[in-house]
Scaffold this motif. Structure first.
Motif, PDB file in Angstrom:
ATOM      1  N   PRO A  87      12.190 -13.922  -5.783  1.00  9.58           N
ATOM      2  CA  PRO A  87      12.672 -13.313  -7.030  1.00  9.58           C
ATOM      3  C   PRO A  87      13.972 -12.567  -6.817  1.00  9.58           C
ATOM      4  O   PRO A  87      14.351 -12.246  -5.685  1.00  9.58           O
ATOM      5  CB  PRO A  87      11.533 -12.374  -7.434  1.00  9.58           C
ATOM      6  CG  PRO A  87      10.777 -12.119  -6.173  1.00  9.58           C
ATOM      7  CD  PRO A  87      10.903 -13.360  -5.348  1.00  9.58           C
ATOM      8  N   THR A  88      14.676 -12.301  -7.893  1.00  9.39           N
ATOM      9  CA  THR A  88      15.967 -11.633  -7.802  1.00  9.39           C
ATOM     10  C   THR A  88      15.811 -10.241  -7.197  1.00  9.39           C
ATOM     11  O   THR A  88      14.830  -9.534  -7.456  1.00  9.39           O
ATOM     12  CB  THR A  88      16.617 -11.531  -9.192  1.00  9.39           C
ATOM     13  OG1 THR A  88      17.891 -10.903  -9.072  1.00  9.39           O
ATOM     14  CG2 THR A  88      15.767 -10.726 -10.152  1.00  9.39           C
ATOM     15  N   GLY A  89      16.788  -9.856  -6.381  1.00 11.49           N
ATOM     16  CA  GLY A  89      16.780  -8.526  -5.787  1.00 11.49           C
ATOM     17  C   GLY A  89      15.790  -8.331  -4.667  1.00 11.49           C
ATOM     18  O   GLY A  89      15.382  -7.203  -4.389  1.00 11.49           O
ATOM     19  N   ARG A 241       1.873 -10.376  -6.981  1.00  7.84           N
ATOM     20  CA  ARG A 241       3.326 -10.276  -6.904  1.00  7.84           C
ATOM     21  C   ARG A 241       3.972 -11.647  -6.928  1.00  7.84           C
ATOM     22  O   ARG A 241       3.391 -12.632  -6.460  1.00  7.84           O
ATOM     23  CB  ARG A 241       3.743  -9.569  -5.606  1.00  7.84           C
ATOM     24  CG  ARG A 241       3.394  -8.092  -5.574  1.00  7.84           C
ATOM     25  CD  ARG A 241       4.110  -7.422  -4.437  1.00  7.84           C
ATOM     26  NE  ARG A 241       3.613  -7.859  -3.147  1.00  7.84           N
ATOM     27  CZ  ARG A 241       4.274  -7.694  -2.003  1.00  7.84           C
ATOM     28  NH1 ARG A 241       5.451  -7.129  -2.007  1.00  7.84           N
ATOM     29  NH2 ARG A 241       3.758  -8.097  -0.865  1.00  7.84           N
ATOM     30  N   MET A 242       5.191 -11.686  -7.457  1.00  9.05           N
ATOM     31  CA  MET A 242       5.949 -12.937  -7.439  1.00  9.05           C
ATOM     32  C   MET A 242       6.225 -13.327  -6.001  1.00  9.05           C
ATOM     33  O   MET A 242       6.620 -12.511  -5.176  1.00  9.05           O
ATOM     34  CB  MET A 242       7.264 -12.760  -8.193  1.00  9.05           C
ATOM     35  CG  MET A 242       7.102 -12.548  -9.685  1.00  9.05           C
ATOM     36  SD  MET A 242       8.665 -12.237 -10.498  1.00  9.05           S
ATOM     37  CE  MET A 242       9.479 -13.809 -10.247  1.00  9.05           C
ATOM     38  N   LEU A 271      10.289 -15.468   0.124  1.00  8.28           N
ATOM     39  CA  LEU A 271      10.410 -14.016   0.091  1.00  8.28           C
ATOM     40  C   LEU A 271       9.579 -13.467  -1.057  1.00  8.28           C
ATOM     41  O   LEU A 271       9.488 -14.088  -2.125  1.00  8.28           O
ATOM     42  CB  LEU A 271      11.868 -13.574  -0.082  1.00  8.28           C
ATOM     43  CG  LEU A 271      12.767 -13.727   1.150  1.00  8.28           C
ATOM     44  CD1 LEU A 271      13.303 -15.150   1.262  1.00  8.28           C
ATOM     45  CD2 LEU A 271      13.928 -12.739   1.098  1.00  8.28           C
ATOM     46  N   GLU A 272       8.974 -12.313  -0.831  1.00  9.57           N
ATOM     47  CA  GLU A 272       8.097 -11.723  -1.833  1.00  9.57           C
ATOM     48  C   GLU A 272       8.842 -10.657  -2.635  1.00  9.57           C
ATOM     49  O   GLU A 272       9.850 -10.108  -2.197  1.00  9.57           O
ATOM     50  CB  GLU A 272       6.866 -11.106  -1.167  1.00  9.57           C
ATOM     51  CG  GLU A 272       5.979 -12.106  -0.437  1.00  9.57           C
ATOM     52  CD  GLU A 272       4.754 -11.459   0.156  1.00  9.57           C
ATOM     53  OE1 GLU A 272       4.666 -10.211   0.088  1.00  9.57           O
ATOM     54  OE2 GLU A 272       3.896 -12.182   0.678  1.00  9.57           O
ATOM     55  N   GLU A 273       8.304 -10.362  -3.797  1.00  7.47           N
ATOM     56  CA  GLU A 273       8.838  -9.277  -4.603  1.00  7.47           C
ATOM     57  C   GLU A 273       8.600  -7.955  -3.875  1.00  7.47           C
ATOM     58  O   GLU A 273       7.530  -7.725  -3.309  1.00  7.47           O
ATOM     59  CB  GLU A 273       8.139  -9.260  -5.964  1.00  7.47           C
ATOM     60  CG  GLU A 273       8.756  -8.307  -6.961  1.00  7.47           C
ATOM     61  CD  GLU A 273       8.075  -8.403  -8.319  1.00  7.47           C
ATOM     62  OE1 GLU A 273       8.658  -7.915  -9.304  1.00  7.47           O
ATOM     63  OE2 GLU A 273       6.970  -8.979  -8.380  1.00  7.47           O
ATOM     64  N   LEU A 274       9.615  -7.095  -3.856  1.00  6.84           N
ATOM     65  CA  LEU A 274       9.520  -5.838  -3.126  1.00  6.84           C
ATOM     66  C   LEU A 274       8.610  -4.855  -3.851  1.00  6.84           C
ATOM     67  O   LEU A 274       8.633  -4.758  -5.076  1.00  6.84           O
ATOM     68  CB  LEU A 274      10.914  -5.225  -2.954  1.00  6.84           C
ATOM     69  CG  LEU A 274      11.881  -6.038  -2.084  1.00  6.84           C
ATOM     70  CD1 LEU A 274      13.287  -5.458  -2.164  1.00  6.84           C
ATOM     71  CD2 LEU A 274      11.409  -6.071  -0.637  1.00  6.84           C
ATOM     72  N   THR A 275       7.835  -4.106  -3.069  1.00 10.56           N
ATOM     73  CA  THR A 275       6.951  -3.098  -3.637  1.00 10.56           C
ATOM     74  C   THR A 275       7.737  -1.806  -3.875  1.00 10.56           C
ATOM     75  O   THR A 275       8.879  -1.652  -3.422  1.00 10.56           O
ATOM     76  CB  THR A 275       5.778  -2.809  -2.694  1.00 10.56           C
ATOM     77  OG1 THR A 275       6.285  -2.245  -1.479  1.00 10.56           O
ATOM     78  CG2 THR A 275       5.012  -4.089  -2.369  1.00 10.56           C
ATOM     79  N   ALA A 276       7.096  -0.845  -4.553  1.00  7.08           N
ATOM     80  CA  ALA A 276       7.744   0.444  -4.823  1.00  7.08           C
ATOM     81  C   ALA A 276       8.047   1.181  -3.525  1.00  7.08           C
ATOM     82  O   ALA A 276       9.127   1.781  -3.378  1.00  7.08           O
ATOM     83  CB  ALA A 276       6.847   1.289  -5.727  1.00  7.08           C
ATOM     84  N   ASP A 277       7.136   1.144  -2.556  1.00 11.47           N
ATOM     85  CA  ASP A 277       7.376   1.824  -1.287  1.00 11.47           C
ATOM     86  C   ASP A 277       8.541   1.193  -0.532  1.00 11.47           C
ATOM     87  O   ASP A 277       9.347   1.898   0.099  1.00 11.47           O
ATOM     88  CB  ASP A 277       6.114   1.788  -0.415  1.00 11.47           C
ATOM     89  CG  ASP A 277       5.027   2.724  -0.925  1.00 11.47           C
ATOM     90  OD1 ASP A 277       5.379   3.677  -1.661  1.00 11.47           O
ATOM     91  OD2 ASP A 277       3.849   2.504  -0.603  1.00 11.47           O
ATOM     92  N   LYS A 322      11.084  -2.124 -14.935  1.00 11.99           N
ATOM     93  CA  LYS A 322      11.965  -3.058 -15.626  1.00 11.99           C
ATOM     94  C   LYS A 322      12.157  -4.370 -14.864  1.00 11.99           C
ATOM     95  O   LYS A 322      12.893  -5.244 -15.309  1.00 11.99           O
ATOM     96  CB  LYS A 322      13.336  -2.420 -15.862  1.00 11.99           C
ATOM     97  CG  LYS A 322      13.276  -1.093 -16.623  1.00 11.99           C
ATOM     98  CD  LYS A 322      12.689  -1.262 -18.017  1.00 11.99           C
ATOM     99  CE  LYS A 322      12.699   0.063 -18.774  1.00 11.99           C
ATOM    100  NZ  LYS A 322      12.114  -0.070 -20.121  1.00 11.99           N
ATOM    101  N   LYS A 323      11.508  -4.471 -13.662  1.00  5.18           N
ATOM    102  CA  LYS A 323      11.601  -5.681 -12.825  1.00  5.18           C
ATOM    103  C   LYS A 323      13.058  -6.022 -12.508  1.00  5.18           C
ATOM    104  O   LYS A 323      13.522  -7.152 -12.701  1.00  5.18           O
ATOM    105  CB  LYS A 323      10.906  -6.868 -13.500  1.00  5.18           C
ATOM    106  CG  LYS A 323       9.416  -6.659 -13.722  1.00  5.18           C
ATOM    107  CD  LYS A 323       8.749  -7.920 -14.212  1.00  5.18           C
ATOM    108  CE  LYS A 323       7.255  -7.703 -14.426  1.00  5.18           C
ATOM    109  NZ  LYS A 323       6.569  -7.334 -13.181  1.00  5.18           N
ATOM    110  N   LEU A 324      13.796  -5.024 -12.011  1.00  3.93           N
ATOM    111  CA  LEU A 324      15.215  -5.201 -11.717  1.00  3.93           C
ATOM    112  C   LEU A 324      15.483  -5.514 -10.245  1.00  3.93           C
ATOM    113  O   LEU A 324      16.554  -5.989  -9.911  1.00  3.93           O
ATOM    114  CB  LEU A 324      15.987  -3.935 -12.124  1.00  3.93           C
ATOM    115  CG  LEU A 324      15.922  -3.575 -13.613  1.00  3.93           C
ATOM    116  CD1 LEU A 324      16.593  -2.232 -13.855  1.00  3.93           C
ATOM    117  CD2 LEU A 324      16.593  -4.649 -14.443  1.00  3.93           C
ATOM    118  N   GLY A 325      14.540  -5.202  -9.352  1.00  7.40           N
ATOM    119  CA  GLY A 325      14.722  -5.507  -7.943  1.00  7.40           C
ATOM    120  C   GLY A 325      15.668  -4.544  -7.246  1.00  7.40           C
ATOM    121  O   GLY A 325      16.216  -3.603  -7.835  1.00  7.40           O
ATOM    122  N   ALA A 326      15.896  -4.808  -5.954  1.00  8.97           N
ATOM    123  CA  ALA A 326      16.726  -3.908  -5.139  1.00  8.97           C
ATOM    124  C   ALA A 326      18.188  -3.944  -5.553  1.00  8.97           C
ATOM    125  O   ALA A 326      18.915  -2.965  -5.361  1.00  8.97           O
ATOM    126  CB  ALA A 326      16.583  -4.294  -3.664  1.00  8.97           C
TER     127      ALA A 326
END
Length: 373
Positions: A87-89, A241-242, A271-277, A322-326
């Motif tokens: 996923p993006t970011g 997660r995506m 690659l996986e979607e990044l978690t909040a941590d 907002k699912k904006l990524g890093a």
């Protein structure tokens, strides 16, 4: 008629005939181990452990292959081109950039959507090698061991039914580009324009062998990732997660990628979607983290900036919601710190502390749609 000055004559194009040249052995290549490459990536790239290990192994195999060919030894090792999917970011471009920094090779990022099939208006695929040649200071030897990062590769998927949509029967920006990429990814001697701004100028060309150029293709494949998220419903779907399950080659072919192209991208990394941590660690842990960057920027104005954990957590929560990524973290911080950075030269010698309450008040003013676009 007076003879043409020597410096204005078109550059001679080397003959395309004969056996393929062995790479130059003038510059010694340091053979990094997979562990050394992984440790370097781990300093700057948060999370994505499996992806970093796969990239480190592929880069090590790539270096061994170049070394064997430069020593003139026969080798069975083939190219280790990569396909990064996520996923993006999530850090695809960041991983490739940090890999190029470690290997100290020329590196360029190109957008697959800018290219068209040969003969149509738009960039030919050879231009991406021309951009790498420009980044290397027009050193052919350096160019032939560089890294080309092809972003948005999922956007050149074959578009079925193009004739019904009025686009004609030829898919010049999709399947046509994939076909044109085949020869470069496999490794061929191609004619590359010297002038990046005028690639249509046929006078100044040089011959470049792409055999030892590492190609890293990347794409979000957002439709496929969304199918992964939606596949589980009811019990078991919460927290999914995506990118949490591996995309299969069959799914990629059905998506519109050519089987021949996927065959030339043997290392396929999910690659996986990044978690909040993980997003919070991206803000604080790496040597080039955003929190350190903004603190240093304000120190140059004589202001001591203190970003509380609560303020940074608010930024992370907004990005996750907002699912904006890093990729959006910098834009969000710019909005949060806009007033502070504007007034910084007037507060020389002061200490500025931002808490969660201040960050939340600023975040309410942000247009998430604008950041996503």
């Amino acid at each position: 008629m007076s003879p043409m000055p020597k410096d204005e004559r078109p550059r001679p194009i080397p003959s395309a005939g004969g056996a393929r040249r062995a790479p130059s052995a003038r510059e010694e290549i340091r053979l990094f181990t997979p562990r050394e490459i992984y440790d370097h990536l781990d300093r700057f790239v948060i999370g994505q452990v499996a992806a970093k290990r796969a990239v480190a192994t592929a880069a090590h195999q790539h270096l061994k292959r170049i070394e064997q060919r430069r020593l003139g030894r026969p080798t069975l090792l083939r190219k280790s081109n990569l396909l990064l999917m996520g996923p993006t970011g999530c850090g695809k471009t960041h991983i490739a950039r940090k890999l190029a920094e470690l290997l100290e090779v020329p590196f360029t990022v190109v957008d697959a959507t800018e290219y068209t099939e040969a003969g149509y208006y738009g960039k030919d695929v050879e231009v991406m090698v021309a951009e790498l040649l420009f980044k290397s200071g027009h050193s052919i030897d350096s160019t032939q061991r560089g890294i080309i990062f092809i972003d948005e590769v999922d956007k050149i998927a074959r578009r079925s039914g193009s004739s019904r949509t009025g686009a004609g029967s030829r898919d010049i920006g999709g399947e046509g580009v994939q076909q044109a990429l085949l020869k470069m990814l496999e490794g061929r001697e191609i004619f590359v324009p010297l002038n990046v701004t005028q690639p249509w100028n046929k006078h100044d060309f040089v011959q470049v062998d792409t055999t030892d150029i590492l190609f890293i293709c990347a794409g979000t494949f957002s439709d496929l990732h969304q199918i992964q998220v939606d596949r589980l419903v009811g019990f078991g779907s919460a927290g999914r997660r995506m990118g949490s399950s591996r995309l299969r080659v069959k799914e990629l072919i059905e998506f519109g990628m050519l089987a021949e192209l996927l065959g030339r991208l043997p290392v396929q990394v999910q690659l996986e979607e990044l978690t909040a941590d993980e997003l919070y660690r991206i803000l604080t842990v790496p040597p080039d983290s955003l929190a350190r960057e903004y603190r240093e920027a304000l120190l140059l104005d004589g202001v001591d900036l203190e970003l509380s954990e609560g303020a940074l957590r608010a930024v992370v929560e907004y990005s996750v919601e907002k699912k904006l990524g890093a990729r959006s973290l910098r834009s969000i911080l710019e909005e949060v710190l806009a007033d502070v950075m504007f007034e910084a030269p007037e507060k020389r010698g002061e200490r500025v502390s931002l808490d969660r309450k201040y960050a939340l008040a600023r975040l309410k003013r942000i247009d998430a749609g604008a950041l996503r676009d």
